[in-house]
Enzyme design. Structure first.
Site, PDB file in Angstrom:
ATOM      1  N   LYS B 116       0.843  -1.202   0.000  1.00 47.17           N
ATOM      2  CA  LYS B 116       0.000   0.000   0.000  1.00 47.17           C
ATOM      3  C   LYS B 116       0.873   1.245   0.000  1.00 47.17           C
ATOM      4  CE  LYS B 116      -3.918   1.899   2.626  1.00 47.17           C
ATOM      5  NZ  LYS B 116      -4.737   1.759   3.831  1.00 47.17           N
ATOM      6  N   SER B 191      -9.602   1.848   3.151  1.00 43.51           N
ATOM      7  CA  SER B 191      -8.757   2.614   2.251  1.00 43.51           C
ATOM      8  C   SER B 191      -7.738   1.757   1.492  1.00 43.51           C
ATOM      9  CB  SER B 191      -8.007   3.697   3.027  1.00 43.51           C
ATOM     10  OG  SER B 191      -7.237   3.114   4.043  1.00 43.51           O
ATOM     11  N   SER B 215      -9.753  -0.585   7.335  1.00 44.92           N
ATOM     12  CA  SER B 215      -9.243  -0.399   5.980  1.00 44.92           C
ATOM     13  C   SER B 215      -8.608  -1.615   5.343  1.00 44.92           C
ATOM     14  CB  SER B 215      -8.240   0.760   5.961  1.00 44.92           C
ATOM     15  OG  SER B 215      -8.915   1.951   6.269  1.00 44.92           O
TER      16      SER B 215
END
Lengths: 155, 537
Positions: B116, B191, B215
């Site tokens: 990420k 996210s 997330s």
């Protein structure tokens, strides 16, 4: 399949500010019915919030002044952004107001999840071995200094 | 140790799997009958890779090439990656050279991993999907990335996300919107949407995400993959760009529980660079993944499972509720003892979470001032430089949360908001502790619905926040949790996946992995492969 948003609102009876967890009533809302409800709830939350304000004398929880907050947070906003932000932020802050109605008397605040403790390091500086790479990220750099414009005192 | 390994599946030959959900609507699009006798349970990609490399069946370079080719084919539609590494083949070659020399291979050798974009990777752009860090290349690797590299893992690239972790859809990225591989018009969740979608689309084998309020778990549910959130302190946060320091953790995605667990083991452990990292021993998670052939008839006999009552009330889609109840029945069939538990403080978690997260983020994001790194907007005066750099660099949602946090922490307001939220956090922790004293694990849906359409929740912050109701309490309590796909509901071309959330006691990831692995391996029709892959070799 339509997705319904879940908004749980906890409310006390008008005469009581105290509510024990076992008596919490949870009311679910769909978002589409929210605006009238929020106006009512917003006024009630501010009334209740005032009774929990921290400072003894004049402090009342004023609704957010976005322009002022932006200045404190050092973020520039256009007037259009201020207007858009204001509506959204007020709705969210009003929604935060439900926390005021929970009995937290003699409940210790938890800074974070439980910790082992005693994780301090030696107070001894270490030199990072890739300083060039750090310097490469600095937007304005001259000799050994980061370059920034002057500070103007507004007062 | 796994004693039997299935040969790698050829993804292009897989028909769509469909999980039968009794009493709920089944997708009309698919009329294939499924012969469950030929569907084998999902296999660990990490172990399959290892076996193929050690036996000489394939090379790390060949594997890497096939994944890069799949990325090329699917990225125009999915947009999972903000940056694909230029060194993938070089890293793979190094692995092959080590194999040729007979050198020892780390447990992640040849494994392709997405990271990420809020996790620092040395020399590779790390932007947290924000314009303020648009060209930033960190001078160091996050500890989790360093560990992956030491064990032979190959970082494929940096995945898309909501800016600074603030969002539940990945629409708040400054650069691109990632699509859900199950239905390109829907969000992958957030996210960590890019990381979840990349694993679902087999663009990488496993990936790292971060979980502050769900997330990792919510996108895992939306994309039909396994998402594992460790206990707070299990994995070092050094190199994870902080959003809310008391809530953030780095989490793992995999297409199987075993993969997520093995990746977690690789990145776990005390780190002197993170003062909140725990010195608790990291158990050998691998022992929790025996082959399905070795299961007893009731492999989870006596395991006490509490289903959280408040997560199955109004506001949860009926398809999700049914899938969760079916999953509970499946656990019962495996020998679990199911009871209903109540967490009275449950609904308080959402406002408490957003107060804490906004407040902590307003402090954490004050470092992005355009002076030491990131995009700078030059001005004649220092405060103006800060204001303009931040005003232009941050997106709308980030600005809003910083302002909310600034408000909540303003002089005179601390007791009313932040302190109160921390007190609510204590109540939530107590409720969970009590429930986990009576039960081995707790279960709930991962989200109130399956993936919704792109743009559907964009303008209404409260509607989006409401979707986090199932996940935020776990972050407030600092507990480990895992989401794994348990069923499909109607929507999209072939149905939309729905995940079951399992919550464990602090540092008890072992139990979660054991239950999750057995659940997954015995679930009928259990290969969750999105229809997109049917057309991609």
């Amino acid at each position: 399949m339509a997705t319904r948003a879940l908004l749980a609102v906890i409310y006390a009876s008008p005469n009581r500010c105290y509510i024990s967890p076992s008596r919490i009533k949870i009311q679910s809302l769909t978002c589409s019915s929210s605006s009238h409800y929020y106006q009512r709830q917003s006024r009630k939350n501010h009334r209740i919030a005032r009774s929990y304000s921290s400072d003894s004398d004049s402090s009342v929880l004023q609704p957010p002044d976005v322009a002022r907050l932006a200045q404190t947070a050092r973020i520039s906003l256009t007037p259009a952004e201020i207007e858009e932000c204001e509506t959204k932020i007020r709705r969210v802050i009003d929604w935060f107001g439900q926390l005021q109605q929970v009995d937290v008397n003699s409940v210790e605040p938890a800074i974070r999840a439980e910790m082992d403790g005693g994780n301090l390091r030696e107070d001894a500086p270490e030199t990072f071995d890739n300083r060039d790479s750090i310097r490469a990220s600095i937007p304005s750099f001259e000799d050994a200094y980061l370059k920034v414009p002057k500070i103007l005192n507004k007062e | 140790m796994l004693s039997t390994l299935q040969p790698p599946r050829s993804l292009s030959l897989l028909p769509l799997r469909r999980f039968q959900i009794s009493k709920t609507i089944v997708s009309a699009a698919s009329s294939k009958t499924i012969d469950t006798s030929v569907i084998s349970p999902p296999q660990s990609q990490i172990l399959t890779t290892r076996r193929s490399l050690l036996s000489g069946e394939t090379t790390a370079v060949e594997i890497a090439k096939s994944y890069l080719s799949r990325i090329r084919l699917t990225e125009p539609q999915l947009k999972c990656f903000l940056h694909v590494s230029e060194n993938v083949l070089k890293d793979a070659q190094e692995i092959d050279q080590r194999i040729a020399k007979g050198e020892e291979l780390g447990p992640l050798a040849g494994v392709l991993i997405g990271v990420k974009d809020n996790i620092c990777t040395q020399g590779m752009p790390s932007t947290a999907a924000s314009r303020i860090l648009e060209h930033y290349r960190p001078p160091f690797d996050a500890t989790a990335v360093k560990k992956i590299k030491e064990l032979g893992g190959i970082v494929v690239g940096k995945t898309n996300m909501d800016e600074f972790g603030m969002g539940s859809t990945t629409e708040a990225s400054a650069f691109q919107v990632t699509a859900n591989p199950w239905d390109l018009s829907r969000v992958p969740g957030g996210s960590s949407g890019g990381s979840a979608a990349a694993v679902a689309a087999r663009q990488c084998m496993v990936s790292l995400g971060s979980d502050t309020g769900g997330s990792v778990r919510q996108p895992a549910s939306f994309c039909g993959v396994v998402g594992l959130k460790p206990t707070y302190g299990r994995v070092s946060r050094f190199g994870l760009m902080a959003y809310a320091s008391s809530l953030d953790v780095i989490g793992c995605f995999g297409s199987t529980v075993a993969d997520a667990g093995m990746l977690l083991h690789a990145i776990s452990g005390y780190d002197r660079f993170d003062s909140t990292s725990s010195k608790q021993d990291v158990p050998e998670f691998q022992s929790q993944f025996p082959s399905v052939d070795h299961f007893e008839s009731k492999p989870l006999n006596g395991v006490k499972v509490g289903i959280i009552r408040e997560t199955l009330e109004d506001g949860v889609d009926s398809g999700v509720r049914s899938a969760t109840q079916e999953a509970a029945s499946h656990l019962e069939a495996l020998g679990c003892i199911l009871t209903e538990v109540s967490l009275p403080s449950f609904s308080l978690g959402l406002p408490a979470y957003y107060v804490i997260a906004s407040s902590e983020s307003s402090s954490n994001l004050s470092r992005y001032d355009g002076v030491r790194y990131g995009n700078q907007v030059m001005a004649e005066e220092l405060n103006k430089l800060y204001e303009c750099s931040r005003g232009e660099g941050f997106g709308g949602e980030v600005k809003m949360r910083i302002l909310m946090g600034t408000y909540a922490l303003s002089a005179g307001y601390y007791n009313a908001y932040y302190k109160r939220a921390q007190q609510v956090r204590t109540l939530i922790r107590k409720d969970f502790k009590a429930a986990l004293e009576q039960n081995d694990i707790l279960i709930s849906p991962a989200a109130p619905s399956a993936a919704y359409k792109i743009g559907e929740k964009k303008d209404d912050p409260l509607a989006m926040y409401a979707g986090d109701i199932m996940t935020v309490n776990v972050n407030l309590a600092g507990l480990p949790a895992m989401v794994l796909p348990c069923g499909l509901v109607e929507g999209g071309p072939s149905g939309l996946p729905v995940g079951l959330q399992m919550i464990g006691a602090a540092f008890d990831e072992e139990k979660l992995l054991k239950v999750g692995h057995i659940f997954e391996q015995t679930l009928k029709g259990s290969s969750f492969v999105p229809p997109l892959l049917a057309n991609v070799a």
